[in-house]
Design a protein around this motif. Structure first.
Motif, PDB file in Angstrom:
ATOM      1  N   ASP A 119      43.070   7.705  -0.521  1.00 24.47           N
ATOM      2  CA  ASP A 119      43.990   6.857   0.242  1.00 24.47           C
ATOM      3  C   ASP A 119      44.858   7.688   1.182  1.00 24.47           C
ATOM      4  OD1 ASP A 119      45.678   4.297   0.635  1.00 24.47           O
ATOM      5  OD2 ASP A 119      47.148   5.749  -0.119  1.00 24.47           O
ATOM      6  N   ARG A 120      45.382   8.804   0.690  1.00 21.98           N
ATOM      7  CA  ARG A 120      46.215   9.669   1.540  1.00 21.98           C
ATOM      8  C   ARG A 120      45.383  10.308   2.645  1.00 21.98           C
ATOM      9  NH1 ARG A 120      50.297   7.974   2.466  1.00 21.98           N
ATOM     10  NH2 ARG A 120      49.113   6.150   1.810  1.00 21.98           N
ATOM     11  N   TYR A 121      44.133  10.648   2.344  1.00 20.31           N
ATOM     12  CA  TYR A 121      43.270  11.242   3.367  1.00 20.31           C
ATOM     13  C   TYR A 121      43.047  10.261   4.514  1.00 20.31           C
ATOM     14  CZ  TYR A 121      39.035  12.825   5.713  1.00 20.31           C
ATOM     15  OH  TYR A 121      38.120  13.188   6.666  1.00 20.31           O
ATOM     16  N   VAL A 122      42.723   9.010   4.181  1.00 16.08           N
ATOM     17  CA  VAL A 122      42.478   8.003   5.220  1.00 16.08           C
ATOM     18  C   VAL A 122      43.759   7.716   5.995  1.00 16.08           C
ATOM     19  CG1 VAL A 122      41.748   5.638   5.671  1.00 16.08           C
ATOM     20  CG2 VAL A 122      40.586   6.975   3.915  1.00 16.08           C
ATOM     21  N   LEU A 212      39.687  17.140  -5.299  1.00 15.37           N
ATOM     22  CA  LEU A 212      41.063  16.791  -4.996  1.00 15.37           C
ATOM     23  C   LEU A 212      41.765  17.908  -4.222  1.00 15.37           C
ATOM     24  CD1 LEU A 212      42.109  15.087  -8.354  1.00 15.37           C
ATOM     25  CD2 LEU A 212      42.079  14.006  -6.103  1.00 15.37           C
ATOM     26  N   MET A 213      41.624  19.127  -4.697  1.00 17.60           N
ATOM     27  CA  MET A 213      42.281  20.237  -4.022  1.00 17.60           C
ATOM     28  C   MET A 213      41.710  20.443  -2.622  1.00 17.60           C
ATOM     29  SD  MET A 213      44.520  20.853  -6.200  1.00 17.60           S
ATOM     30  CE  MET A 213      45.313  22.158  -5.280  1.00 17.60           C
ATOM     31  N   ILE A 218      42.544  19.742   3.398  1.00 19.29           N
ATOM     32  CA  ILE A 218      42.232  19.100   4.674  1.00 19.29           C
ATOM     33  C   ILE A 218      43.423  18.279   5.170  1.00 19.29           C
ATOM     34  CG2 ILE A 218      40.740  17.417   5.813  1.00 19.29           C
ATOM     35  CD1 ILE A 218      38.506  18.252   3.934  1.00 19.29           C
ATOM     36  N   ILE A 219      44.057  17.549   4.248  1.00 24.34           N
ATOM     37  CA  ILE A 219      45.207  16.721   4.617  1.00 24.34           C
ATOM     38  C   ILE A 219      46.350  17.587   5.140  1.00 24.34           C
ATOM     39  CG2 ILE A 219      47.012  15.234   3.687  1.00 24.34           C
ATOM     40  CD1 ILE A 219      44.908  14.080   1.782  1.00 24.34           C
TER      41      ILE A 219
END
Length: 310
Positions: A119-122, A212-213, A218-219
């Motif tokens: 969700d945070r990535y998108v 996850l890491m 990337i984020i």
């Protein structure tokens, strides 16, 4: 079960056999469990009643708090009661149920954390497509898949335990039932079962942690193109998630990636991810999240107003 074992109950040694230290364990576990229940219930009520917390991130946080509450409840109440008992025993059936609940809600927490990272990535890397990709229907389906996948994982763990005979001894050197200390009591070769355990629980923990890491790297890299205020807000949220991920996954990886190997420190590490992390999660998310804190203040203000009008 009767066909596979002559053992009807197990004796849990707990964290210590010293009476004075057992009282300390009782107080500590009781404090942590009450804090876990109160903290997570507060988050559940706040998200459920606040219109401002209707985004997918808080939808996933709701299920994370729910899994934390159930995960801790599957272990803490019995551990608290056993700390005051001279001889803590658990029936064979109850032990198997505890293993199921432990792995079900533990795996559910892993999947929810993965969904929160997605969700945070998108939201940060694909903001123009966020409402389309993370629609309410998609989020509901993803959470449903997480619950189903956790059930499948836990049933696989139970099938491993029930495939072995237990004919004595029946003393588990732990404060709860888990597969590794339980399989040490089996009167059969458990090498293959332990490898299957690592390939299941160990692989889920390790692969999920790496993914996850990698996603958070990337984020964090993509935040360089955001405004100062947007970068600060996104960084605060991501740091909270990273802290939770490290606190939960590192102990789990240490425990579940070692086939047929146990250390004396294993029980203390288990305390950290079974009792400590469910308490820390609501503290981390509320202390570092302004929207959750504001929603809690509004909820408390409404309660005070309603009490004054009575």
């Amino acid at each position: 079960m009767k066909l596979h074992t002559n053992v009807t109950e197990f004796i849990l040694l707990g964290l210590t056999e010293d009476p004075h230290r057992r009282k300390m364990v009782f107080v500590t576990f009781l404090f942590f469990y009450l804090g876990t229940i109160l903290g997570n219930l507060l988050i559940l009520v706040t998200i459920r009643t606040s219109r401002a917390l209707g985004s997918p991130m808080y939808f996933f946080l709701f299920h994370l708090s729910l899994s934390d509450t159930c995960f801790s409840t599957s272990i803490a109440p019995r551990a608290i009661a056993d700390a005051l008992s001279r001889k803590a025993t658990i029936s064979f059936s109850e032990c198997i149920i505890q293993v199921f609940m432990l792995h079900f809600f533990g795996c559910l927490e892993i999947f929810i954390l993965v969904l929160m990272a997605a969700d945070r990535y998108v939201a940060i890397c694909k903001p123009l497509y966020y409402t389309t990709i993370m629609s309410p229907q998609v989020c509901t389906i993803l959470v449903a898949l997480a619950w189903v996948g956790s059930c499948v994982h836990s049933l696989a763990q139970i099938s491993l335990a029930l495939s072995l005979p237990f004919c004595g001894p029946n003393v588990i050197d732990h404060y709860f039932c888990d597969l590794q200390p339980l399989l040490k009591l089996a009167c059969a070769d458990t090498y293959v079962i332990n490898l299957l355990l690592v390939s299941n629980s160990g692989a889920i923990c390790t692969v999920s942690f790496v993914l996850l890491m990698f996603s958070y790297v990337i984020i964090l890299r993509s935040l360089r193109n955001h405004s100062t205020e947007g970068r600060r807000k996104a960084l605060s949220t991501c740091i909270s998630h990273i802290i939770v991920v490290i606190l939960f996954f590192v102990p789990c990886i240490f425990i579940y990636t070692r086939p047929n190997t146990t250390f004396p420190i294993d029980k203390m590490i288990a305390v950290f991810y079974t009792i400590g992390t469910p308490l820390l999660n609501p503290m981390i998310y509320t202390l570092r999240n302004a929207e959750v804190k504001n929603a809690m203040r509004r909820l408390w203000s409404k309660k005070l107003v309603s009490d004054d009008t009575r």
